[in-house]
Motif scaffolding. Structure first.
Motif, PDB file in Angstrom:
ATOM      1  N   UNK A  82       0.821  -1.211   0.000  1.00  0.00           N
ATOM      2  CA  UNK A  82       0.000   0.000   0.000  1.00  0.00           C
ATOM      3  C   UNK A  82       0.853   1.257   0.000  1.00  0.00           C
ATOM      4  N   UNK A  83       1.993   1.235   0.680  1.00  0.00           N
ATOM      5  CA  UNK A  83       2.855   2.415   0.675  1.00  0.00           C
ATOM      6  C   UNK A  83       3.473   2.655  -0.694  1.00  0.00           C
ATOM      7  N   UNK A  84       3.743   1.584  -1.434  1.00  0.00           N
ATOM      8  CA  UNK A  84       4.350   1.736  -2.754  1.00  0.00           C
ATOM      9  C   UNK A  84       3.342   1.984  -3.858  1.00  0.00           C
ATOM     10  N   UNK A  85       2.073   1.671  -3.644  1.00  0.00           N
ATOM     11  CA  UNK A  85       1.091   1.825  -4.707  1.00  0.00           C
ATOM     12  C   UNK A  85       0.190   3.039  -4.529  1.00  0.00           C
ATOM     13  N   UNK A  86      -0.031   3.477  -3.320  1.00  0.00           N
ATOM     14  CA  UNK A  86      -0.918   4.611  -3.063  1.00  0.00           C
ATOM     15  C   UNK A  86      -0.084   5.741  -2.482  1.00  0.00           C
ATOM     16  N   UNK A  87      -0.010   6.852  -3.205  1.00  0.00           N
ATOM     17  CA  UNK A  87       0.780   7.973  -2.710  1.00  0.00           C
ATOM     18  C   UNK A  87      -0.121   8.934  -1.952  1.00  0.00           C
ATOM     19  N   UNK A  88       0.214   9.174  -0.714  1.00  0.00           N
ATOM     20  CA  UNK A  88      -0.427  10.228   0.061  1.00  0.00           C
ATOM     21  C   UNK A  88       0.665  11.039   0.726  1.00  0.00           C
ATOM     22  N   UNK A  89       0.380  12.276   0.959  1.00  0.00           N
ATOM     23  CA  UNK A  89       1.350  13.130   1.627  1.00  0.00           C
ATOM     24  C   UNK A  89       1.448  12.693   3.078  1.00  0.00           C
ATOM     25  N   UNK A  90       2.585  12.197   3.470  1.00  0.00           N
ATOM     26  CA  UNK A  90       2.793  11.718   4.829  1.00  0.00           C
ATOM     27  C   UNK A  90       3.051  12.915   5.737  1.00  0.00           C
ATOM     28  N   UNK A  91       2.178  13.158   6.711  1.00  0.00           N
ATOM     29  CA  UNK A  91       2.367  14.331   7.568  1.00  0.00           C
ATOM     30  C   UNK A  91       3.600  14.228   8.462  1.00  0.00           C
ATOM     31  N   UNK A  92       4.146  13.029   8.603  1.00  0.00           N
ATOM     32  CA  UNK A  92       5.286  12.865   9.490  1.00  0.00           C
ATOM     33  C   UNK A  92       6.600  13.222   8.805  1.00  0.00           C
ATOM     34  N   UNK A  93       6.585  13.431   7.493  1.00  0.00           N
ATOM     35  CA  UNK A  93       7.803  13.842   6.799  1.00  0.00           C
ATOM     36  C   UNK A  93       8.039  15.335   6.938  1.00  0.00           C
TER      37      UNK A  93
END
Length: 104
Positions: free
Chosen positions: A71-82
């Motif tokens: 799921x991390x490699x196929x669905x891109x969402x802006x990770x708030x922790x970055x």
């Protein structure tokens, strides 16, 4: 603001207000996965009546990590922790953000 970012802000607002909570969260982030793996291995090698349950728990953990990786490699969402948006309780390199995978 999405529910994931709201949850991050709720947890982050509690940082620094309760030393017991801070210590517990730091301990859980650093050592709980290793303790879980050691417990499963100990249960497996002890050859007690819970050996099959330990095997299934290990399979479930690997399956969960695999689904998380896909799921991390196929669905891109802006990770708030970055993005630095709050207080950090411990120093860690920016390439290793703390994920709330254990809540799932």
């Amino acid at each position: 603001m999405g529910p994931d970012l709201t949850l991050v802000h709720i947890i982050n607002d509690m940082a620094g207000k309760n030393s017991v909570l801070d210590t517990t969260m730091i301990f859980a982030a650093q050592y709980l996965i290793c303790i879980f793996a050691i417990y499963l291995a100990d249960t497996w090698f002890a050859k007690n009546k819970y050996r099959q349950e330990a095997l299934f728990a290990g399979y479930a953990a690997l399956l969960g990590l695999g689904i998380n990786l896909i799921s991390l490699n196929s669905i891109f969402t802006r990770d708030p922790l970055w993005f630095p948006q709050g207080r950090y309780l411990s120093r860690m390199p920016p390439s290793h953000p703390f994920h709330l995978t254990m809540l799932l």
